[in-house]
Design an enzyme around this catalytic site. Structure first.
Site, PDB file in Angstrom:
ATOM      1  N   ASP A  50       0.845  -1.183   0.000  1.00  0.00           N
ATOM      2  CA  ASP A  50       0.000   0.000   0.000  1.00  0.00           C
ATOM      3  C   ASP A  50       0.890   1.245   0.000  1.00  0.00           C
ATOM      4  O   ASP A  50       1.864   1.322   0.746  1.00  0.00           O
ATOM      5  CB  ASP A  50      -0.885  -0.024   1.256  1.00  0.00           C
ATOM      6  CG  ASP A  50      -1.859   1.129   1.309  1.00  0.00           C
ATOM      7  OD1 ASP A  50      -2.731   1.200   0.423  1.00  0.00           O
ATOM      8  OD2 ASP A  50      -1.744   1.966   2.224  1.00  0.00           O
ATOM      9  N   GLU A  73       1.516   0.254  -4.900  1.00  0.00           N
ATOM     10  CA  GLU A  73       1.055   1.558  -5.371  1.00  0.00           C
ATOM     11  C   GLU A  73       2.252   2.512  -5.416  1.00  0.00           C
ATOM     12  O   GLU A  73       2.748   2.941  -4.378  1.00  0.00           O
ATOM     13  CB  GLU A  73      -0.002   2.115  -4.422  1.00  0.00           C
ATOM     14  CG  GLU A  73      -1.306   1.342  -4.426  1.00  0.00           C
ATOM     15  CD  GLU A  73      -2.319   1.967  -3.511  1.00  0.00           C
ATOM     16  OE1 GLU A  73      -3.430   2.296  -3.969  1.00  0.00           O
ATOM     17  OE2 GLU A  73      -2.024   2.137  -2.309  1.00  0.00           O
TER      18      GLU A  73
END
Length: 877
Positions: A481, A518
Site C-alpha cells: 500500500d 502503489e
C-alpha cells in the site's frame, strides 16, 4: 489519489492530530524573540556529529538534557556531502557541529528530555524540541539491524527482545508479575530469557521513556511490535513459537502449491476476506479464514473456476491485525434496521449502517496495529492459536483451488501515534518510527500517522515482517500500500531477503514470490524529496510492479475524483455513445479526448513500456514515454512486468458502478454486460500483470459507494448467487464521501433496469473467463522484454485515420479488436490480406454467442468484422 483529495485528507488528519496535542505553556516573561510552541521540534540531530535547526540563527548553540541542565555544545557548521545526500530536504537549513568533547554524552542525552537552545542576536532565548531518528540510527543502527527481535525459541526456552534505545528501563509484564529486562548498550535492545512454561502466556512490555507529545516521562504498557500471536482485541502479545507443530494444520509442512506464475503473466483477483463469504449461504464459515476451506461453497466454486480459466493469484486485502474492528462477535454492533425493506434509492440504509460502523465487524483493515499477526476478527477464536492455524488453512484452501496467495501489506502508516492506545511503535521509541515533518509533527499525507521506512529499524521491521509471512504462512506475494512512501532501497531489501529463501532451508522458494504496489508520487516524500522513492518511474526495471492508472482512467473516463461522475471514456461511450453531461465537452472535444485515450490504452496493452514505439492517433511516430498522462509520461516501464494493469480495484467505484454513472441511462443490461467485458479485456489481454476486483466479472456493485472501507457488509458483501442481485440498489451510498453524488445516484438506483438479472451476470462471467483462457493459452501475452514486445505487438490501424472507439492490435499470430462503439465495425489490415485468420477457438465455441456468430474475417481484403461493444480475438492458422 489526486492532489486536491490529498490536501483535504491531510488537513483533516492534521486537525485531529493537533487536537490531541497538549497546549503550549505560556512563558512567565516574554523574551524579545518568542520561542516556538512547546510541542515543536525544529532541530534534527541527524548523526553524532551534526544537528540541523530550521529557522535558527547560525551562532553558538547547545543541546540541553537531564534534570541538572547538562549540555552538549554546538558550533556553526555545514552539512557534509554524504549528509546532504542522506537528508536532501534539510540542505537549506542551518547546520551545527557537535563539540567533539561532548559526543560521548549522546547516548545518555537521548534517554530523556532533550532541547536545543540558543541566545539570539536580539537578546532572546530560542528553544525547540529535537528530532532524534538520525542520531539513533548512527549510534545503534549498524548493530541493531542484525538483532533478532520478538519471541525467539532455543531448545524450547523463549527469549523476548525489544529495541528501545531511548528507554530508561524496560520490564516484561507476564503472568501477573514484572520481570526485569537487560539492555544491550551496543544495539539499544532489551532482552530476557524465560523458562519453557512461558510459552502460551500473554505479555506486555513496561517501557519507561520520555514522551515528547505529552512532555513527560511515562511508563507505557505496550504490546510487542514483533508479536507472533495476540489475545483478543490485541490487548496482550502471547509468547508463541510459530514453528510449534501444534500450530501446523495437517499437510502444512509438505504443502503443494500451484505452479508459480511469473509476475509478467500473473492474473490477480483482488478480494476482501469478509466480503468473500459473509453473505454466502453455502459457506459453513461466513466471514472467516476457514471460508476458504469450504470447497463446495458458491464462493470457492467460483474462485476455482477462475483458477481453471487462468487466474493465478488471489490478492487479500489486509489480513494482518488491524485496529478498528472488535474481534469477538459479542463486541460487534449490527445495524438495527430492516435494511432490505427500504427503497433502492433511500438514504435510510446508509444512515442505519453508519450508526454502527465504528463498532461493527467490517473494515478494509488499512489501519495496522500489529504487522505480523493475523487479524483476530476473521478467526473462530481471536484469543487463541486459531488465528495462526486458520490463516494457514486458508492458504491451503486457496492453494488447493489452484490459486496462490498475495497479502496486501500496509507498512507506510500506523493506526495511531504518540500516546494513543492504538500506538505501538511510538510508545516504545517515541519520535523514531513515525516520519516527522520539519516542525516535529507526524506526517499524515497518507491520511494516517506515517511511518519512516527510511529509518534503519522501521526498514528492518518491514523486511522482517514480510519474511515471516513468507516463511511461516507460505504467502506467495505482497502488494505494498502506498509504496511510493517507501524508499526504493527498502523495497529492494525486501526483494533481496525473499530471494534468499530456499525450499531446503526455509520451506519456500523466495524467488517465486511476487511483489507489486502503489507507486504514487505525493506527500512529503514526493519527487524524491527525502530519498529515492519506490514510485512508478523509479521502480522500472526492478521486477517489482506498480499499479498503472493510465489505461484505467482512459478506459473508465475522467478520473475517480470528478465532481460529475458521468465523464466518459473509451469503455463508457465517450463520443460514440454520449450521455448528457456537459463535462464531456463538445463532439469535437470528445473525439480528440477519445483518440488520446486510445493512445493511453495502447501503451497500457504493451505493458506501459517507455521505449515501445508506435504511431499515435496524430500520425506521429512516438515512444510510450512521449504520450502524455496529466503531465507525466504514460509509458514508464522498462520491461513487461513493471506495470500492473487494472480497470477497477477496491478503491473508487466498482467498474459496474462507474459504467452505471457514465453509460447513457438507456443502455440495456446486455450492452452493459458487453461494456463490462470490454473494459476488463483491456487489462486481461495486456502484457504484464493484471488485476481485477473480485466480483467484477459478476457485474459487482456497491450501490455506487466510491470508498466502502467502513460501509459494512450491506454495501460490500459479494453475492455469488445471481438470485441475490449484484449489490446495486441497496440504497444511496454513505453520505461521507458520496453525498455530493447523490443527485446523480438517486435516479440510477431507482431504475430497475440497472439491476441486472442472472442472464447478464452469467454472460459477463463466462465471457470474462473465456478471455482468461485465451491469455493463459497464448504465449504471446507473456513476452519478457521490450524488444520482444516491439517485434511482436503492433497497432496496424493507428494514426490520423484511426476509428474513434476502436483499437486493433496485432500480437504474434493474433489480431485483437476492441470495439467500444454501439455499432458493428470493419477493420481492414491490408498487410494481412491473403492470410488465414479465424475467431479464436475459445471464443468461437465460447459463452458469447453474439461474438461467435457475428465476428468474422474476410481473407481477400484482410478485414476483421466485430460486433458492437465487443472484444474479439482472431488467430492465424
Amino acid at each position: 489519489m489526486n492532489g486536491p483529495l490529498r490536501r483535504t485528507v491531510a488537513a483533516m488528519a492534521l486537525v485531529l492530530c493537533a487536537a490531541a496535542l497538549p497546549a503550549a505553556s505560556s512563558a512567565s516573561a516574554a523574551p524579545a524573540s518568542a520561542p516556538p510552541p512547546a510541542d515543536q521540534a525544529l532541530a534534527q540531530w541527524i548523526d553524532r556529529d551534526t544537528v540541523v535547526w530550521k529557522g535558527a540563527e547560525h551562532t553558538t548553540s547547545q543541546l540541553e538534557f537531564g534534570a541538572h541542565g547538562r549540555r552538549i555544545r554546538l558550533t556553526p557548521g555545514t552539512l557534509s556531502p554524504s549528509e546532504r545526500l542522506a537528508y536532501p530536504h534539510l540542505t537549506g537549513h542551518p547546520a551545527f557541529t557537535v563539540d567533539p568533547r561532548d559526543r560521548r554524552l549522546a547516548r545518555t542525552a537521548l534517554r530523556g528530555k532533550l532541547l536545543a537552545t540558543q541566545r539570539t542576536a536580539d537578546g532572546g532565548r530560542a528553544t525547540t524540541g529535537v528530532q532524534i531518528p538520525g542520531v539513533l540510527d548512527d549510534l545503534y543502527g549498524a548493530r541493531a539491524r542484525h538483532a533478532v527481535l520478538g519471541p525467539v525459541f532455543r531448545h524450547g526456552r523463549p527469549t523476548l527482545s525489544v529495541w528501545a534505545p531511548t528507554a530508561r528501563t524496560v520490564a516484561l509484564e507476564l503472568d501477573g508479575r514484572r520481570v526485569p529486562m537487560r539492555r544491550d548498550d551496543t544495539t539499544g535492545t532489551w532482552r530476557v530469557t524465560g523458562p519453557r512454561d512461558w510459552t502460551g502466556k500473554p505479555y506486555r512490555y513496561l517501557v519507561t521513556v520520555w514522551a515528547p507529545t505529552v512532555g513527560k516521562t511515562v511508563t507505557n504498557k505496550v504490546t510487542d511490535p514483533y508479536s507472533t500471536a495476540l489475545t483478543a482485541d490485541s490487548a496482550r502479545s502471547v509468547v508463541t513459537d510459530l514453528d510449534d507443530p501444534e500450530l501446523a494444520p495437517p499437510g502444512w509442512p509438505g504443502l503443494t502449491k500451484p505452479a508459480a506464475v511469473p509476475l509478467r503473466r500473473a492474473r490477480i483477483q483482488e478480494l476482501q476476506l469478509r466480503d468473500f463469504s459473509v453473505e454466502d449461504r453455502t459457506s459453513r464459515h461466513p466471514g472467516q479464514y476457514l471460508a476458504f476451506t469450504d470447497r463446495r461453497s458458491d464462493g470457492m466454486r467460483h474462485l476455482a473456476s477462475l483458477a481453471r480459466s487462468g487466474t493465478s493469484y488471489v490478492h487479500l486485502l489486509p489480513a494482518f491485525d488491524f485496529a478498528t474492528t472488535p474481534e469477538r462477535p459479542a463486541g460487534q454492533s449490527r445495524p438495527g434496521c430492516d435494511l432490505a425493506s427500504y427503497a433502492p434509492d433511500s438514504d435510510r440504509q446508509q444512515d442505519c449502517v453508519g450508526k454502527t460502523a465504528g463498532r461493527d465487524a467490517y473494515n478494509w483493515g488499512y489501519d495496522p496495529l500489529h504487522y505480523t499477526v493475523p487479524e483476530g476478527s476473521y478467526a473462530s477464536d481471536p484469543g487463541g492459536p486459531a488465528r495462526t492455524v486458520e490463516f494457514r488453512r486458508m492458504v491451503q484452501g486457496l492453494n488447493g483451488a489452484g490459486l496462490r496467495t498475495v497479502m496486501d501489506v500496509v507498512y507506510n502508516h500506523t493506526a495511531a501515534s504518540g500516546q494513543d492506545p492504538h500506538s505501538v511503535l511510538d510508545r516504545i521509541v517515541p519520535g523514531y518510527y513515525q516520519r516527522l515533518m520539519d516542525d516535529g509533527g507526524v506526517a499524515t499525507s497518507t491520511c494516517c500517522s506515517g511511518t519512516a521506512p527510511e529509518h534503519t529499524m522501521m526498514g528492518k521491521l518491514v523486511v522482517d515482517s514480510v519474511v515471516t509471512w513468507a516463511k511461516e504462512y507460505k504467502v506467495d506475494g505482497f502488494r505494498f500500500d502506498l509504496m511510493g512512501h517507501h524508499p526504493k532501497a527498502n523495497i529492494l531489501a525486501v526483494r533481496k531477503a525473499l530471494d534468499a529463501l530456499t525450499p531446503e532451508k526455509d520451506g519456500v522458494d523466495g524467488k517465486k514470490i511476487i511483489l507489486y504496489g502503489e507507486g504514487w508520487n505525493f506527500g512529503e516524500a514526493a519527487n524524491d524529496a527525502r530519498f529515492v522513492q519506490a514510485t512508478q518511474r523509479n521502480m522500472a526495471g526492478t521486477g517489482i510492479a506498480t499499479f498503472s492508472d493510465r489505461a484505467r482512467d482512459a478506459v473508465r473516463g475522467g478520473s475517480p475524483f470528478d465532481g460529475d461522475p458521468r465523464v466518459q471514456g473509451f469503455a463508457s461511450g465517450l463520443y460514440t455513445d454520449p450521455n448528457s453531461s456537459e463535462e464531456n465537452g463538445s463532439p469535437a472535444e470528445q473525439r480528440a479526448r477519445l483518440l488520446h485515450y486510445q493512445d493511453l490504452i495502447k501503451v497500457g496493452l504493451t505493458g506501459n513500456l517507455a521505449d515501445y514505439t508506435f504511431t499515435d492517433t496524430t500520425g506521429h511516430r512516438v515512444k510510450g514515454s512521449r504520450i502524455d498522462y496529466n503531465g507525466a509520461p504514460a509509458g514508464y516501464a522498462a520491461a513487461p512486468g513493471d506495470a500492473l494493469a487494472y480497470a477497477d480495484a477496491h478503491d473508487n467505484e466498482t467498474l459496474y458502478d462507474a459504467l452505471a454513472y457514465k453509460l447513457p441511462p438507456r443502455t440495456g443490461a446486455a450492452d452493459r454486460s458487453r461494456m463490462q467485458v470490454l473494459a476488463l479485456a483491456t487489462a486481461a489481454l495486456s502484457q504484464g500483470p493484471a488485476l481485477s476486483q473480485a466480483g467484477s466479472d459478476l457485474l459487482r456493485s456497491k450501490s455506487l459507494d466510491r470508498n466502502s472501507f467502513d460501509s459494512g457488509d450491506w454495501f460490500n458483501a459479494l453475492h455469488w448467487n445471481c438470485a441475490d442481485g449484484n449489490g446495486f440498489g441497496r440504497g444511496l451510498p454513505p453520505a461521507a464521501g458520496n453525498k455530493d453524488k447523490w443527485p446523480y445516484a438517486r435516479p440510477l438506483l431507482a431504475d430497475p433496469a440497472l439491476r441486472p438479472g442472472c442472464t447478464a451476470i452469467h454472460q459477463t462471467s463466462a465471457a470474462y473467463r473465456d478471455l482468461l483462457r485465451i491469455h493463459a493459452t497464448e504465449p504471446a501475452f507473456g513476452l519478457p522484454t521490450t524488444a520482444r514486445v516491439q517485434s511482436a505487438l503492433s497497432f496496424p490501424l493507428s494514426g490520423k485515420d484511426e476509428t474513434p472507439g476502436v483499437i486493433t492490435m496485432r500480437l504474434g499470430n493474433l489480431v485483437i479488436v476492441f470495439n467500444a462503439t454501439p455499432d458493428r465495425q470493419d477493420q481492414t489490415v491490408r498487410a494481412l490480406a491473403g492470410e488465414r485468420y479465424a475467431l479464436h477457438p475459445v471464443q468461437a465455441h465460447g459463452a458469447d454467442r453474439i461474438t461467435a456468430a457475428a465476428a468474422s474475417y474476410a481473407r481477400t481484403s484482410g478485414t476483421f468484422t466485430v460486433p458492437a461493444r465487443t472484444v474479439a480475438v482472431f488467430r492465424r492458422g
